[in-house]
Design a protein around this motif. Structure first.
Motif, PDB file in Angstrom:
ATOM      1  N   GLY A 142       0.791  -1.213   0.000  1.00 15.91           N
ATOM      2  CA  GLY A 142       0.000   0.000   0.000  1.00 15.91           C
ATOM      3  C   GLY A 142       0.823   1.263   0.000  1.00 15.91           C
ATOM      4  O   GLY A 142       0.371   2.301   0.489  1.00 15.91           O
ATOM      5  N   ARG A 143       2.028   1.240  -0.576  1.00 13.23           N
ATOM      6  CA  ARG A 143       2.909   2.401  -0.591  1.00 13.23           C
ATOM      7  C   ARG A 143       3.068   2.903  -2.017  1.00 13.23           C
ATOM      8  O   ARG A 143       3.414   2.138  -2.920  1.00 13.23           O
ATOM      9  CB  ARG A 143       4.269   2.043   0.006  1.00 13.23           C
ATOM     10  CG  ARG A 143       4.174   1.635   1.472  1.00 13.23           C
ATOM     11  CD  ARG A 143       5.524   1.208   2.019  1.00 13.23           C
ATOM     12  NE  ARG A 143       5.427   0.818   3.425  1.00 13.23           N
ATOM     13  CZ  ARG A 143       6.435   0.330   4.142  1.00 13.23           C
ATOM     14  NH1 ARG A 143       7.631   0.181   3.562  1.00 13.23           N
ATOM     15  NH2 ARG A 143       6.259  -0.003   5.396  1.00 13.23           N
ATOM     16  N   ALA A 144       2.826   4.195  -2.197  1.00 13.88           N
ATOM     17  CA  ALA A 144       2.798   4.754  -3.545  1.00 13.88           C
ATOM     18  C   ALA A 144       4.187   4.946  -4.129  1.00 13.88           C
ATOM     19  O   ALA A 144       4.401   4.746  -5.331  1.00 13.88           O
ATOM     20  CB  ALA A 144       2.049   6.092  -3.535  1.00 13.88           C
ATOM     21  N   MET A 145       5.158   5.367  -3.310  1.00 12.79           N
ATOM     22  CA  MET A 145       6.487   5.667  -3.849  1.00 12.79           C
ATOM     23  C   MET A 145       7.162   4.462  -4.484  1.00 12.79           C
ATOM     24  O   MET A 145       7.688   4.558  -5.596  1.00 12.79           O
ATOM     25  CB  MET A 145       7.369   6.253  -2.740  1.00 12.79           C
ATOM     26  CG  MET A 145       7.022   7.696  -2.391  1.00 12.79           C
ATOM     27  SD  MET A 145       7.125   8.793  -3.835  1.00 12.79           S
ATOM     28  CE  MET A 145       8.869   8.660  -4.199  1.00 12.79           C
ATOM     29  N   PRO A 146       7.186   3.285  -3.827  1.00  6.81           N
ATOM     30  CA  PRO A 146       7.773   2.115  -4.498  1.00  6.81           C
ATOM     31  C   PRO A 146       7.043   1.753  -5.782  1.00  6.81           C
ATOM     32  O   PRO A 146       7.671   1.288  -6.742  1.00  6.81           O
ATOM     33  CB  PRO A 146       7.644   1.007  -3.444  1.00  6.81           C
ATOM     34  CG  PRO A 146       7.556   1.715  -2.142  1.00  6.81           C
ATOM     35  CD  PRO A 146       6.821   2.979  -2.433  1.00  6.81           C
ATOM     36  N   VAL A 147       5.719   1.962  -5.814  1.00  6.56           N
ATOM     37  CA  VAL A 147       4.966   1.668  -7.031  1.00  6.56           C
ATOM     38  C   VAL A 147       5.433   2.559  -8.170  1.00  6.56           C
ATOM     39  O   VAL A 147       5.720   2.093  -9.276  1.00  6.56           O
ATOM     40  CB  VAL A 147       3.452   1.851  -6.774  1.00  6.56           C
ATOM     41  CG1 VAL A 147       2.687   1.810  -8.090  1.00  6.56           C
ATOM     42  CG2 VAL A 147       2.941   0.783  -5.836  1.00  6.56           C
TER      43      VAL A 147
ATOM     44  N   VAL B  45      -1.444  -2.430 -12.598  1.00  7.88           N
ATOM     45  CA  VAL B  45      -1.626  -3.536 -11.658  1.00  7.88           C
ATOM     46  C   VAL B  45      -1.094  -3.164 -10.278  1.00  7.88           C
ATOM     47  O   VAL B  45      -1.719  -3.455  -9.245  1.00  7.88           O
ATOM     48  CB  VAL B  45      -0.919  -4.804 -12.190  1.00  7.88           C
ATOM     49  CG1 VAL B  45      -0.909  -5.899 -11.132  1.00  7.88           C
ATOM     50  CG2 VAL B  45      -1.606  -5.305 -13.454  1.00  7.88           C
ATOM     51  N   ALA B  46       0.060  -2.491 -10.238  1.00  3.03           N
ATOM     52  CA  ALA B  46       0.648  -2.109  -8.950  1.00  3.03           C
ATOM     53  C   ALA B  46      -0.255  -1.138  -8.198  1.00  3.03           C
ATOM     54  O   ALA B  46      -0.452  -1.266  -6.978  1.00  3.03           O
ATOM     55  CB  ALA B  46       2.024  -1.502  -9.179  1.00  3.03           C
ATOM     56  N   VAL B  47      -0.818  -0.166  -8.898  1.00  7.43           N
ATOM     57  CA  VAL B  47      -1.700   0.798  -8.236  1.00  7.43           C
ATOM     58  C   VAL B  47      -2.972   0.117  -7.754  1.00  7.43           C
ATOM     59  O   VAL B  47      -3.487   0.415  -6.664  1.00  7.43           O
ATOM     60  CB  VAL B  47      -2.022   1.965  -9.188  1.00  7.43           C
ATOM     61  CG1 VAL B  47      -3.079   2.883  -8.573  1.00  7.43           C
ATOM     62  CG2 VAL B  47      -0.769   2.767  -9.484  1.00  7.43           C
ATOM     63  N   ARG B  48      -3.489  -0.813  -8.544  1.00  9.27           N
ATOM     64  CA  ARG B  48      -4.685  -1.538  -8.101  1.00  9.27           C
ATOM     65  C   ARG B  48      -4.382  -2.400  -6.873  1.00  9.27           C
ATOM     66  O   ARG B  48      -5.244  -2.587  -6.006  1.00  9.27           O
ATOM     67  CB  ARG B  48      -5.214  -2.418  -9.233  1.00  9.27           C
ATOM     68  CG  ARG B  48      -5.855  -1.646 -10.353  1.00  9.27           C
ATOM     69  CD  ARG B  48      -7.020  -0.807  -9.870  1.00  9.27           C
ATOM     70  NE  ARG B  48      -8.181  -1.622  -9.557  1.00  9.27           N
ATOM     71  CZ  ARG B  48      -9.234  -1.171  -8.887  1.00  9.27           C
ATOM     72  NH1 ARG B  48      -9.251   0.067  -8.424  1.00  9.27           N
ATOM     73  NH2 ARG B  48     -10.262  -1.963  -8.646  1.00  9.27           N
TER      74      ARG B  48
END
Length: 980
Positions: free
Chosen positions: A489-494, A917-920
């Protein structure tokens, strides 16, 4: 010698070279201009579409100084914030309860208590406030009031809100705009917007009649509400409708009284001083909510605002600003990347075409620095031309497409907003990136030996073996980081992982392009030559493929995320009717209601006016006790009830003790499966479409087939034999029976029921054997069980036809609905059309993204094809010399273009799926956390690929690119001497 002397000569060489090679120069200018055009158009569109505070005030109150309205809190003094968006009953500050008022699209505040005072604390009811008594001394005001009425159309009738407002008054300028015709001059005139006129089949000069009082109005003009272009609006002069309607209803008691919405006043202060904060506070004492232009634009200090203490800790935040900055940075970065990737090969080819000229610079005493300067100057000349052309074209395109953009958004621009410094910055970025695109070709040209340049030999250069390895590592690491970041649930690694993976694909593109040549053995001559040419000249092909990939990856990522969220929203929608079903409900309210007659008329009208198919099914409601719908003053709590209790063993586990612990252990799919089970299917709500919270109806096998879609002969035989069909098996006990609890009560006026069931109120409990349908039918909206008529009569329940349901081939149009409603009204009404509105998942953004990617793909493929023709002219000459047919040139160009477009689209689709896919997965983590706190909340987070968008990009665009390239290529033989 000055440093600028060499650059002056380099710029002169670059300008002459650009004019000499007009075709190649035009391609470079076009590809630099294209992203600049897009960024310019996006900037101007965004700035124009975002309304300023002053424009928003004009849209809500015209040129008035303030809008005075009834907050709907039941009377008494109120307290409000300066913007008028939050308010509460005076004295409720300590309790922290407030309401929220939101201006409607046409500028009025919501005045109903249910809309504007939700959550607010209402004081003792003292009636609506006196708005005129709250006006500042000497102020002028005009009244606005809405009323729902039934009006005639070219097809029939429709229910619309009519607003009493003097639209010709200067106070409403900017809020309502006359498009054509004239404003109402008499009480028989009416104006409407084009949305209503189109749906009603009317025009300026037509007549429409308000049913009930049968007052006919002439449509004298078409108006426009700039803030809402998609809703129908009707305006009449103040006093033209509501008061005559009230007088007519008072004289004729069979005529229903109108139900006007709350009044509001558009106020102009005396002397042009505006409505001050002190005036607002004085109006609040009268219970009036005020939105003042001067107060909103220049708010008072918090010390003068009674409600300020409740909002002192509010976080205004900079989240939206940060997100906007990030979005703009992403757009600019993508534009720079596309310019460098697309224009770089063009400069490389230009440098090779001019290698003899650059060699002569070396023979005349020029060193590598002067050769690099000549190539970089070409980037500056063409980059500047492309940047200026793109900026100008972006402005022109935005102005030309303004009506289309406004139609998509449903609002008008306040005007074309141009920020010169932003456009200058965009132009500068185009110029700088043009120079950057020429940087690598300049370095390569500077290293080339003078003898090799003069002879025209290219030499042999091998591709890097390190870059593919690094690219593969970047793809693996980036994809893993994005997926793990999503799961955490972390945006930066995504974001970082997605960018790293895409850069890895970029690094691998030369190898991928090089491998295309091996596929040539399986194809005929033209595609074989195209594949081998792409592989042999990967320095020209790979950047173009990368540019296509970058554009397509962004589109696929956003499209995938949008399609996935739309699927999630569609899943969360609570349907009121099954798909493909239309219901016509009879009116059961009132002593003279005749549902059987009304439904009989509705069947004939439905066959005539609506897209129905097959035979309908009649559904009857069932109840115990008195029929409260027939009495105006009946106490519904004293009318009896009919319930079907669910056995304790079948209670939804998420609502039982330990539900949170169970939710914490469930996956999203497990939670979805449990929520769709009969135990939890109706745990949150009851539809009660057909009267009564029990969701039990009386019907026959047609109701099973048409409404529930249950085509089970055994179920039909069970109904015919008197056995109810249970659609939700969770209501059946271990013995296979259901329990019905009927509480019979009667009101004094219900003489018929008194005679039928004399005595005191009583409670009966029935245990019935049922036919249990498959579990999937538990999802049928509004019905838990269908009972035969004979069974209802046997256990002493009352029944009455309430609806007739049809299967439809499509959703009825506005004209069909209006025609049906008119037929019912001419037959004295008694029934109304119900349909489940299909969620509107059409998103213009997806279409724009697909078109943008298609344009970039076509442009990149065209650039590469043009460069390939310029770079391989000697090879084409050789083909002609050895007897190749004329059509080979045409087909070769087409396949060269298709190879670039197809390869870039396929790689872009794969690359774009990673961030989506990562954001979802991030959304999934958030939904799972929410589900642990609220076990009944859905964690369903699907990943849906936009196959239509992908199909357009993967199939249509490459084919179109190939056909266009083939169509614009000359096929005649060109014989020339080849000199190597």
């Amino acid at each position: 010698m000055s440093v600028f002397t060499g650059w002056r000569a380099a710029l002169r060489i670059a300008r002459r070279d650009a004019l000499r090679a007009k075709g190649r120069s035009a391609l470079v200018v076009a590809m630099i201009a294209l992203p600049v055009l897009g960024v310019t158009a996006a900037d101007v569109t965004y700035r124009s579409s975002v309304s300023t505070q002053a424009e928003e005030l004009t849209a809500s109150m015209g040129t008035a100084d303030a809008l005075f309205s009834d907050p709907g809190l039941g009377g008494g003094p109120i307290a409000q914030m300066p913007q008028g968006d939050s308010y509460q009953q005076a004295g409720a500050e300590d309790e922290g309860e407030s309401g929220t008022a939101t201006g409607s699209a046409s500028g009025s505040a919501s005045n109903s208590a249910s809309d504007s005072a939700s959550g607010g604390k209402a004081g003792p009811h003292t009636g609506p406030p006196d708005l005129k008594a709250a006006l500042p001394r000497g102020a002028r005001a005009i009244t606005r009031q809405d009323v729902l009425a039934t009006v005639t159309t070219a097809y029939g009738i429709t229910a619309k809100t009519i607003t009493e407002l003097d639209t010709a008054d200067p106070l409403v300028r900017g809020m309502v705009k006359l498009v054509r015709g004239a404003y109402p001059k008499t009480d028989r005139d009416i104006v409407a917007n084009d949305t209503f006129l189109k749906s009603a089949g009317l025009h300026v000069g037509s007549h429409t009649t308000v049913r009930g009082i049968d007052k006919t109005f002439t449509i004298t003009g078409a108006v426009e509400v700039p803030t809402d272009l998609k809703t129908g609006f009707l305006y009449v002069r103040p006093g033209a409708l509501i008061k005559p309607w009230q007088r007519a209803a008072a004289a004729d008691h069979t005529l229903a009284q109108p139900t006007p919405g709350g009044r509001s006043l558009f106020v102009k202060a005396a002397g042009g001083s505006g409505v001050s904060w002190q005036d607002v506070l004085a109006a609040n004492k009268h219970g009036v909510l005020v939105e003042s232009r001067s107060v909103v634009l220049d708010p008072p200090p918090d010390s003068e605002v009674p409600m300020a203490s409740q909002f002192s800790g509010s976080d205004t935040g900079s989240g939206p600003g940060l997100r906007l900055t990030a979005a703009l940075a992403t757009v600019v970065t993508m534009a720079v990347l596309e310019i460098v990737l697309l224009a770089g090969p063009a400069f490389a080819v230009g440098a090779r075409r001019s290698r003899r000229q650059l060699g002569l610079v070396g023979t005349c005493g020029g060193d590598r620095r002067h050769i690099r300067a000549a190539v970089l100057a070409g980037g500056a000349v063409l980059g500047g031309a492309g940047a200026v052309a793109g900026t100008a074209a972006g402005l022109v395109l935005t102005v030309a497409l303004r009506p289309v953009i406004e139609g998509w958004t449903g609002t008008r621009f306040g005007g074309i907003e141009i920020h010169p410094w932003e456009l200058l910055g965009i132009t500068a970025i185009g110029l700088v990136t043009g120079v950057l695109a020429a940087l690598v070709p300049a370095l390569v040209a500077g290293r080339q030996p003078v003898v090799e340049s003069l002879t025209g030999r290219r030499g042999v250069r091998r591709s890097s073996r390190v870059m593919p390895v690094l690219g593969t590592v970047a793809i693996v690491l980036g994809g893993a980081a994005a997926v793990l970041g999503g799961l955490k649930g972390r945006a930066m690694p995504v974001a970082a992982g997605s960018v790293l993976a895409e850069l890895g694909v970029l690094a691998c593109i030369p190898v991928i392009v090089g491998s295309l040549g091996r596929l040539g053995r399986f194809f005929p001559l033209a595609p074989r030559l195209a594949l081998r040419d792409a592989a042999r000249n990967r320095g020209r092909t790979a950047p173009a493929v990368a540019a296509v990939m970058a554009a397509v990856a962004g589109t696929v990522a956003i499209s995938t995320y949008t399609a996935s969220t739309q699927a999630e929203q569609a899943y969360d929608i609570h349907r009121t009717l099954p798909p493909g079903v239309l219901s016509i409900h009879a009116d059961t309210y009132g002593e003279h209601a005749d549902p059987a007659r009304a439904l009989g008329l509705a069947r004939g009208l439905a066959r005539r006016d609506l897209p129905v198919e097959g035979s309908p099914a009649t559904v009857s409601r069932v109840w115990a006790g008195s029929d409260c719908d027939r009495f105006d003053d009946a106490d519904t709590d004293a009318c009896g009830s009919l319930t079907m209790p669910k056995p304790k063993a079948n209670i939804c586990p998420l609502q039982a003790a330990g539900g949170k612990d169970l939710a914490a252990r469930l996956s999203a799919d497990g939670h979805k499966q449990l929520m769709n089970s009969p135990k939890c299917r109706d745990a949150e709500y009851a539809d009660a479409n057909f009267g009564g919270d029990s969701e039990i109806v009386v019907g026959d096998s047609a109701a099973l087939r048409v409404y529930a879609g249950l085509k089970d002969p055994a179920a039909a035989r069970a109904l015919a034999a008197g056995t109810p069909v249970l659609l939700n098996n969770a209501y059946a006990g271990a013995d296979g029976k259901i329990t019905l609890k009927a509480v019979h009560r009667y009101v004094a006026e219900d003489k018929a029921n008194r005679e039928r069931h004399p005595g005191k109120a009583r409670t009966t409990v029935s245990h019935l054997s049922v036919y249990r349908a498959a579990d999937r039918y538990a999802a049928t909206p509004g019905i838990r069980m269908i009972m035969p008529q004979a069974t209802a009569e046997r256990i002493g329940l009352h029944t009455s036809p309430v609806a007739v349901v049809y299967r439809v081939t499509r959703q009825p149009t506005d004209a069909e609905e209006q025609r049906f409603d008119d037929g019912m009204s001419l037959a004295n009404g008694g029934a109304s059309l119900w349909q489940d509105q299909k969620p509107d998942n059409s998103d213009a953004t997806l279409l724009i993204l697909a078109l943008f990617s298609g344009v970039v793909t076509l442009g990149a493929a065209a650039i590469t094809t043009g460069l390939a023709k310029a770079d391989a002219e000697a090879d084409l000459t050789t083909l002609s010399a050895i007897g190749a047919p004329p059509g080979v040139r045409r087909t070769l160009s087409g396949f060269q273009c298709a190879v670039v477009a197809g390869t870039g689209v396929l790689l872009g689709t794969a690359a774009g799926a990673v961030p989506a896919v990562a954001v979802r997965l991030t959304d999934l983590k958030r939904a799972l956390d929410q589900m642990k706190l609220h076990p009944m909340d859905s964690a369903y987070t699907p990943i849906v690929l936009p196959w239509e968008t992908i199909g357009i990009l993967a199939v249509a665009v490459p084919v179109l690119a190939g056909l266009l390239a083939a169509g614009f290529t000359r096929s005649r033989l060109v014989l020339a001497r080849r000199a190597d």
